[in-house]
Design an enzyme around this catalytic site. Structure first.
Site, mmCIF file in Angstrom:
data_model
loop_
_atom_site.group_PDB
_atom_site.id
_atom_site.type_symbol
_atom_site.label_atom_id
_atom_site.label_comp_id
_atom_site.label_asym_id
_atom_site.label_seq_id
_atom_site.Cartn_x
_atom_site.Cartn_y
_atom_site.Cartn_z
ATOM 1 N N LEU A 149 0.651 -1.316 -0.466
ATOM 2 C CA LEU A 149 0.485 0.332 0.172
ATOM 3 C C LEU A 149 1.041 1.275 0.180
ATOM 4 O O LEU A 149 1.461 1.891 0.884
ATOM 5 C CB LEU A 149 -0.680 0.162 1.422
ATOM 6 C CG LEU A 149 -1.952 1.205 1.551
ATOM 7 C CD1 LEU A 149 -2.498 1.591 0.152
ATOM 8 C CD2 LEU A 149 -2.254 1.711 2.930
ATOM 9 N N GLU A 150 0.664 2.113 -1.112
ATOM 10 C CA GLU A 150 1.733 3.505 -0.988
ATOM 11 C C GLU A 150 0.419 4.805 -0.538
ATOM 12 O O GLU A 150 -0.487 4.735 -1.656
ATOM 13 C CB GLU A 150 1.561 3.468 -2.499
ATOM 14 C CG GLU A 150 2.890 4.321 -3.440
ATOM 15 C CD GLU A 150 3.183 4.773 -4.589
ATOM 16 O OE1 GLU A 150 4.068 5.459 -4.534
ATOM 17 O OE2 GLU A 150 2.881 4.084 -5.146
ATOM 18 N N ILE A 151 1.635 4.819 0.800
ATOM 19 C CA ILE A 151 0.351 6.330 1.111
ATOM 20 C C ILE A 151 0.896 7.362 0.609
ATOM 21 O O ILE A 151 2.205 7.615 0.891
ATOM 22 C CB ILE A 151 0.519 6.006 2.794
ATOM 23 C CG1 ILE A 151 -0.320 4.835 2.867
ATOM 24 C CG2 ILE A 151 -0.257 7.250 3.384
ATOM 25 C CD1 ILE A 151 -0.238 4.455 4.429
#
Length: 709
Positions: free
Chosen positions: A458-460
């Protein structure tokens, strides 16, 4: 008395050995662990009042594997081989004990834990969904070093054992019983009593283990000639899958073959020698580092008082991505409002979720009531009613900036002032999405990867206006969804899309120059990617690639010195090509969606170039260096806040060769000077787009590395 385990003597002559490693959440095998357990068993052997023993755990898992930290202390040949031999001797004594020992397994039983269980005379498991065996050492570039390569084939058969050891797959309770890895299965509540009864049964000699192999397995494994066929086929499969990039699978095969053909003693010695050889390989060191990085990224680095609780989320857009995000959220007990403008889209999304849950039901890792409870948490919505009770809103609608800005406005009007708005965009800058927001501090990016339930990253994405509590809360949400999280700063393409785009563009330029598309896939798989770029484009969708290559990010990319682009996939999309999803892509597909070779029609979109040979290394360097260089620019421009985030993002989001440790570990290992030399050579031959980022020249000049370990 051991600090790691305590003994509870029962009146019936059974000793219950309770594993409870002090100061640890899990039981893990270390040198101290093996030493103390060995001493404890010697005590039991000499106690005339004990007939048999049961090993149980006071923690939620049985044994979660070896203490991997100890492998980092191995620096040269001879440092660890005797440690492995000593471990073998301890487990041999356990296996040959006159007083039978039964493993009472609940929860995870991994790696060295499985090997200890294998050395016990019996194994009783609970039917709890958390209970499973696995030998995942291959994922760390290692082999099972506690006798696993010897005892497992003898217990369940060579072919099944190789499948477990070469993949590291999990085997849950019911399947373990079916294949003979477990002798008995019972409820979690009845586990201890069942194990005690079984231990007493074994002490009286009243148990004969059934061979659970199929007749064809028995036939193939019955003599050295047919076993040779099994080894040969297994080696062919390993080489096809790894292309020689990973040494561990071949070492596992060698240990099994030696043990089965020359005897267990020689097999164990081979295991000890080859285990140490693997510890000392660069591949294993990098895979272990990535494992630690991944573990670290599953811990929230933000202060606890910044994290707001998330009980309900809204998912705006019920397409394939929206369904996946809803699923991983509902799996952790989060209530999901699944909104779309079409009822049939929501229905399809729910069907997709249910199909995934059905797989768990078939594997017996989930009960029917649990599956139904998860589905009940997903509530259909055609409007914004109920959004005032939502903690986080995630949107996954079409990649169009005005549409996303409208969704922000609609959600802000319906939600509370403290509700977070997260966009699942893969390329649009979050600051642009938040441009007209009433509360831009609540807007953030949460870039998931497809398929969401399977892809770990998950790239925040945070903007300069994003509040810290928003980032902290989304990081916590990602952890709950089972994700490995990285946080990056906002910009066109963020990190993962930004480094993928030039890599893919170089692929298209190679095709334009006459390179065979299948050859590009073959070359990059040989370099270490799990799938080639052409296959990847078909899998992700030509429509997705076309949108990125024709949007704001493409305009940004064209400003780079020496930029050269190819618009073939934009034209392909306009003529109906979407990739695997509609079976019109770079590859041809049969009725079941299986690849059938390159679709020769695609070359017309690249100008029908005359086909010519390209050296494998040229393909690998041109594509690999484009991705590496863009990763360097991301660090240089503070899109990335650390090399670790870059390595984790590239491996878990894009499949960058894991055995290299990621782009920055790759550069450290290869040497900045050598990477610069490759890029300068490419620049002189193919243009200034290969010109190394200044940060790399600076590091080379100063003799610096991205990591200090």
């Amino acid at each position: 008395m051991s600090n790691i385990a305590t003994i509870e003597k029962r009146a019936n002559g059974v000793a219950v050995i309770w594993l409870d490693q002090p100061g640890e959440k899990i039981n893990k095998v270390s040198l101290e662990f093996m030493r103390e357990i060995d001493e404890l068993f010697q005590q039991l052997e000499s106690d005339p009042g004990i007939k048999a023993a049961v090993i149980a755990s006071k923690k939620k898992d049985w044994i979660a594997g070896a203490d991997i930290d100890m492998f980092g202390k191995v620096k040269q040949k001879g440092d660890f081989v005797q440690v492995t031999r000593n471990g073998h001797q301890s487990l041999n004594r356990l296996e040959k004990s006159k007083k039978p020992v039964v493993a009472a397994v609940n929860g995870a039983c991994l790696g060295a834990g499985t090997e200890i269980a294998l050395a016990c005379q019996g194994r009783v498991v609970s039917d709890d969904k958390s209970t499973h065996f696995a030998l995942p050492e291959v994922m760390l570039g290692l082999l099972p070093g506690g006798g696993g390569t010897q005892r497992l084939p003898r217990l369940i058969g060579i072919q099944k054992a190789l499948d477990l050891m070469l993949t590291g797959k999990k085997i849950y309770g019911s399947k373990a019983k079916k294949m003979g890895l477990a002798d008995k299965i019972t409820t979690k509540e009845s586990l201890l009593n069942a194990a005690i009864d079984f231990a007493l049964q074994l002490s009286k000699g009243g148990f004969k283990r059934e061979d659970k192999r199929e007749w064809i397995e028995k036939l193939l494994e019955s003599n050295s000639l047919t076993r040779g066929i099994v080894y040969k086929k297994a080696k062919e499969m390993v080489m096809k899958q790894t292309l020689g990039n990973y040494p561990a699978p071949l070492k596992i095969l060698e240990c099994v073959e030696i043990g089965m053909e020359e005897g267990m003693a020689k097999g164990l010695e081979a295991e000890a020698v080859k285990f140490e050889e693997l510890i000392l390989t660069d591949e294993s060191r990098q895979l272990i580092r990535i494992f630690f990085n991944m573990t670290e990224k599953k811990k929230n680095p933000y202060a606890a008082d910044l994290i707001k609780s998330t009980n309900t989320i809204a998912m705006v857009g019920a397409g394939f991505m929206g369904a996946g995000i809803a699923e991983v959220s509902a799996m952790d007990g989060i209530h999901v409002l699944l909104k779309d403008i079409k009822e049939e889209t929501i229905a399809t999304a729910k069907q997709t979720i249910w199909k995934d849950l059905e797989k768990k039901l078939k594997r017996k890792t989930m009960s029917q009531p649990e599956a139904e409870e998860i589905m009940a948490r997903v509530e259909s919505k055609l409007d914004y009613k109920g959004f005032d009770k939502v903690d986080v809103i995630v949107e996954a609608v079409f990649e169009e900036i005005k549409l996303k800005q409208k969704i922000v406005a609609d959600c802000e009007a319906a939600a509370r002032p403290d509700t977070i708005f997260a966009s699942n965009t893969s390329a649009l800058p979050i600051s642009h999405i938040a441009e007209k927001a009433a509360r831009p501090e609540n807007v953030i990016g949460m870039h998931y990867f497809s398929p969401v339930p399977k892809m770990p990253l998950l790239e925040i994405i945070k903007t300069p206006k994003t509040a810290d509590w928003v980032t902290a809360t989304c990081f916590e949400l990602g952890i709950r969804q089972g994700k490995t999280c990285i946080v990056v700063n906002d910009g066109p393409g963020f990190y993962t899309t930004r480094i993928l785009a030039p890599y893919m563009n170089e692929c298209f330029l190679l095709i334009e120059e006459g390179c065979d598309a299948a050859m590009i896939d073959k070359a990059m798989k040989k370099w270490g990617f799990p799938v080639g770029p052409v296959t990847l484009q078909d899998e992700v969708g030509i429509d997705v690639g076309a949108h990125i290559m024709s949007g704001e990010f493409a305009e940004y990319a064209k400003k780079r010195e020496g930029a050269r682009s190819n618009d073939a996939i934009i034209r392909m999309f306009k003529e109906g090509y979407q990739g695997k999803k509609n079976q019109r892509g770079f590859y041809k597909y049969d009725e079941k969606g299986k690849k059938q070779g390159i679709n020769e029609d695609i070359y017309k979109y690249f100008g029908n170039p005359s086909r010519k040979e390209f050296a494998t290394e040229v393909i690998q360097h041109r594509m690999g260096m484009m991705m590496l260089n863009e990763a360097l620019y991301c660090l240089q421009e503070n899109i990335l806040e650390s090399p670790t985030d870059g390595d984790v993002g590239a491996i878990f989001g894009l499949g960058f060769p894991p055995f290299t440790g990621g782009p920055f570990r790759f550069i450290d290992h290869r040497g900045a000077d050598k990477v610069i030399a490759i890029m300068d050579d490419l620049s002189s031959k193919y243009g200034a787009r290969f010109k190394p980022a200044q940060i790399l020249r600076d590091y080379a000049k100063e003799g610096k590395k991205f990591y200090q370990d």
